[in-house]
Design a protein around this motif. Structure first.
Motif, PDB file in Angstrom:
ATOM      1  N   GLY A 133      42.660  -0.453  15.805  1.00 21.12           N
ATOM      2  CA  GLY A 133      42.648  -0.296  14.357  1.00 21.12           C
ATOM      3  C   GLY A 133      41.243   0.044  13.908  1.00 21.12           C
ATOM      4  N   ARG A 134      41.040   0.141  12.633  1.00 20.62           N
ATOM      5  CA  ARG A 134      39.720   0.489  12.119  1.00 20.62           C
ATOM      6  C   ARG A 134      38.651  -0.556  12.420  1.00 20.62           C
ATOM      7  N   PRO A 135      38.993  -1.848  12.582  1.00 23.48           N
ATOM      8  CA  PRO A 135      37.970  -2.809  13.012  1.00 23.48           C
ATOM      9  C   PRO A 135      37.516  -2.603  14.461  1.00 23.48           C
ATOM     10  N   GLY A 136      38.275  -1.846  15.245  1.00 22.38           N
ATOM     11  CA  GLY A 136      37.923  -1.598  16.632  1.00 22.38           C
ATOM     12  C   GLY A 136      39.109  -1.864  17.545  1.00 22.38           C
ATOM     13  N   VAL A 137      38.805  -2.267  18.774  1.00 24.57           N
ATOM     14  CA  VAL A 137      39.844  -2.615  19.748  1.00 24.57           C
ATOM     15  C   VAL A 137      39.978  -4.130  19.773  1.00 24.57           C
ATOM     16  N   VAL A 138      41.210  -4.626  19.686  1.00 27.24           N
ATOM     17  CA  VAL A 138      41.443  -6.062  19.747  1.00 27.24           C
ATOM     18  C   VAL A 138      42.207  -6.381  21.022  1.00 27.24           C
ATOM     19  N   LEU A 139      41.764  -7.404  21.709  1.00 28.96           N
ATOM     20  CA  LEU A 139      42.438  -7.901  22.898  1.00 28.96           C
ATOM     21  C   LEU A 139      42.888  -9.325  22.619  1.00 28.96           C
ATOM     22  N   VAL A 140      44.176  -9.567  22.758  1.00 31.01           N
ATOM     23  CA  VAL A 140      44.750 -10.880  22.443  1.00 31.01           C
ATOM     24  C   VAL A 140      45.364 -11.457  23.713  1.00 31.01           C
ATOM     25  N   ALA A 141      44.894 -12.625  24.107  1.00 30.60           N
ATOM     26  CA  ALA A 141      45.390 -13.272  25.324  1.00 30.60           C
ATOM     27  C   ALA A 141      46.294 -14.433  24.963  1.00 30.60           C
ATOM     28  N   GLU A 142      47.282 -14.681  25.822  1.00 26.16           N
ATOM     29  CA  GLU A 142      48.163 -15.829  25.688  1.00 26.16           C
ATOM     30  C   GLU A 142      48.450 -16.394  27.069  1.00 26.16           C
ATOM     31  N   PRO A 166      33.538  -1.517  18.875  1.00 27.72           N
ATOM     32  CA  PRO A 166      33.683  -2.984  18.842  1.00 27.72           C
ATOM     33  C   PRO A 166      34.947  -3.437  19.567  1.00 27.72           C
ATOM     34  N   VAL A 167      34.824  -4.462  20.392  1.00 21.61           N
ATOM     35  CA  VAL A 167      35.969  -5.037  21.091  1.00 21.61           C
ATOM     36  C   VAL A 167      36.086  -6.498  20.666  1.00 21.61           C
ATOM     37  N   PRO A 185      48.469 -12.733  12.836  1.00 22.76           N
ATOM     38  CA  PRO A 185      48.471 -11.512  12.026  1.00 22.76           C
ATOM     39  C   PRO A 185      47.444 -11.546  10.898  1.00 22.76           C
ATOM     40  N   GLY A 186      47.319 -12.694  10.224  1.00 24.66           N
ATOM     41  CA  GLY A 186      46.346 -12.812   9.135  1.00 24.66           C
ATOM     42  C   GLY A 186      44.917 -12.669   9.626  1.00 24.66           C
ATOM     43  N   LYS A 187      44.654 -13.171  10.831  1.00 23.90           N
ATOM     44  CA  LYS A 187      43.318 -13.059  11.425  1.00 23.90           C
ATOM     45  C   LYS A 187      42.931 -11.595  11.587  1.00 23.90           C
ATOM     46  N   LEU A 188      43.853 -10.780  12.051  1.00 27.01           N
ATOM     47  CA  LEU A 188      43.561  -9.363  12.251  1.00 27.01           C
ATOM     48  C   LEU A 188      43.431  -8.624  10.928  1.00 27.01           C
ATOM     49  N   ARG A 189      44.243  -9.004   9.953  1.00 27.31           N
ATOM     50  CA  ARG A 189      44.173  -8.333   8.654  1.00 27.31           C
ATOM     51  C   ARG A 189      42.829  -8.545   7.974  1.00 27.31           C
ATOM     52  N   ARG A 190      42.153  -9.657   8.268  1.00 22.36           N
ATOM     53  CA  ARG A 190      40.885  -9.970   7.612  1.00 22.36           C
ATOM     54  C   ARG A 190      39.672  -9.333   8.298  1.00 22.36           C
ATOM     55  N   LEU A 191      39.882  -8.687   9.428  1.00 24.82           N
ATOM     56  CA  LEU A 191      38.756  -8.044  10.116  1.00 24.82           C
ATOM     57  C   LEU A 191      38.274  -6.837   9.320  1.00 24.82           C
ATOM     58  N   LYS A 192      36.981  -6.651   9.270  1.00 24.14           N
ATOM     59  CA  LYS A 192      36.404  -5.559   8.484  1.00 24.14           C
ATOM     60  C   LYS A 192      36.449  -4.237   9.260  1.00 24.14           C
ATOM     61  N   PRO A 193      36.751  -3.133   8.577  1.00 19.44           N
ATOM     62  CA  PRO A 193      36.792  -1.823   9.250  1.00 19.44           C
ATOM     63  C   PRO A 193      35.414  -1.422   9.775  1.00 19.44           C
ATOM     64  N   GLN A 194      35.414  -0.845  10.958  1.00 20.62           N
ATOM     65  CA  GLN A 194      34.185  -0.357  11.582  1.00 20.62           C
ATOM     66  C   GLN A 194      34.302   1.112  11.989  1.00 20.62           C
ATOM     67  N   LEU A 195      35.520   1.629  12.089  1.00 22.14           N
ATOM     68  CA  LEU A 195      35.755   2.992  12.543  1.00 22.14           C
ATOM     69  C   LEU A 195      36.450   3.804  11.460  1.00 22.14           C
ATOM     70  N   THR A 196      36.293   5.117  11.536  1.00 23.67           N
ATOM     71  CA  THR A 196      37.045   6.011  10.664  1.00 23.67           C
ATOM     72  C   THR A 196      38.424   6.252  11.280  1.00 23.67           C
ATOM     73  N   LYS A 197      39.314   6.863  10.515  1.00 18.54           N
ATOM     74  CA  LYS A 197      40.654   7.152  11.031  1.00 18.54           C
ATOM     75  C   LYS A 197      40.584   8.131  12.202  1.00 18.54           C
ATOM     76  N   GLN A 198      39.656   9.106  12.123  1.00 13.91           N
ATOM     77  CA  GLN A 198      39.504  10.054  13.216  1.00 13.91           C
ATOM     78  C   GLN A 198      39.002   9.358  14.478  1.00 13.91           C
ATOM     79  N   GLU A 199      38.096   8.420  14.320  1.00 15.09           N
ATOM     80  CA  GLU A 199      37.596   7.670  15.472  1.00 15.09           C
ATOM     81  C   GLU A 199      38.681   6.796  16.086  1.00 15.09           C
ATOM     82  N   VAL A 200      39.531   6.225  15.243  1.00 15.27           N
ATOM     83  CA  VAL A 200      40.638   5.413  15.741  1.00 15.27           C
ATOM     84  C   VAL A 200      41.566   6.254  16.612  1.00 15.27           C
ATOM     85  N   ALA A 201      41.858   7.485  16.152  1.00 10.77           N
ATOM     86  CA  ALA A 201      42.724   8.380  16.927  1.00 10.77           C
ATOM     87  C   ALA A 201      42.093   8.728  18.270  1.00 10.77           C
TER      88      ALA A 201
END
Length: 236
Positions: A133-142, A166-167, A185-201
């Motif tokens: 997403g725009r905040p970067g790459v998120v890795l979620v472990a369980e 950002p990872v 889900p709420g944790k991810l929604r609150r992350l601040k954007p760091q990338l543009t839409k083109q960078e995300v793609a």
């Protein structure tokens, strides 16, 4: 040559699910894990309506305030049902393999998640899921083994491919430093954007080469299903 109408029967129409059917299914599902839901909903409805009655008595307009309070009582009851149904849905999948991905799928926009875990420990069934997403790459472990070790290994692998992106690493669970499944889900929604839409793609394309592990995961939690369908309310 006349066309044989009997040779091509019309496809059966899909039966529409009305909003009140959705509410009833949500209520039944919630009642399985929350037996007090009936009394909670009744108390919410009666309590909200009582506020209207009291206001009507004080202002000498009981009928008007009852009519005014009735839709608010219904809305309040449905809101409480939605929240309790959401909690019940999470409690049903918590601890199952793939529960983190099921929770992440409730994020409607802004994030794209790989449908399979990107890393998995075959012994402990610890898993790591990846999203972009725009905040970067998120890795979620369980998992209950040593998901932190698996998570760190995947973080290093991702950082080698995308050194300037950002990872974010998160681990679901109930222990200190972990994120409870309902709050993920709420944790991810609150992350601040760091990338543009083109960078995300571009990041998404580069990560596709990393691949991932294949493992079935449970259906996603969808608390929005317990809310009324507006088209159904209009009779469409």
């Amino acid at each position: 040559m006349a066309r044989d109408k009997s040779a091509s029967p019309a496809a059966p129409k899909t039966k529409k699910v009305r909003w009140y059917h959705q509410l009833w299914e949500a209520f039944k599902m919630t009642r399985e894990t929350d037996p007090a839901i009936t009394w909670i909903l009744l108390a919410t409805f009666v309590g909200t309506l009582a506020v209207g009655v009291i206001a009507g008595v004080l202002l000498s307009s009981v009928v008007y305030f009852i009519l005014l309070a009735l839709p608010f009582a219904l809305l309040a009851t449905m809101f409480v049902l939605a929240r309790r149904a959401e909690a019940a849905a999470y409690s049903r999948i918590e601890g199952q393999p793939g529960a983190a991905l099921a929770a992440l799928r409730t994020i409607r926009r802004g994030w794209t998640f790989v449908e399979e875990p990107v890393a998995i420990d075959p012994r402990s069934q610890d898993m790591v899921f990846r999203g972009v997403g725009r905040p970067g790459v998120v890795l979620v472990a369980e998992g209950t083994g040593n998901p932190a070790r698996l998570l760190e290994a995947e973080r290093k692998r991702t950082a080698r491919v995308l050194p300037s992106v950002p990872v974010i690493v998160l681990q679901t669970g109930r222990h200190e430093g972990q994120v409870p499944l309902p709050k993920l889900p709420g944790k991810l929604r609150r992350l601040k954007p760091q990338l543009t839409k083109q960078e995300v793609a571009e990041v998404t394309k580069r990560l596709q080469a990393l691949g991932g592990a294949r493992l079935p995961v449970p259906k996603g939690v969808d608390p929005m299903r317990v809310r009324p369908d507006r088209k159904g309310m209009r009779g469409r």
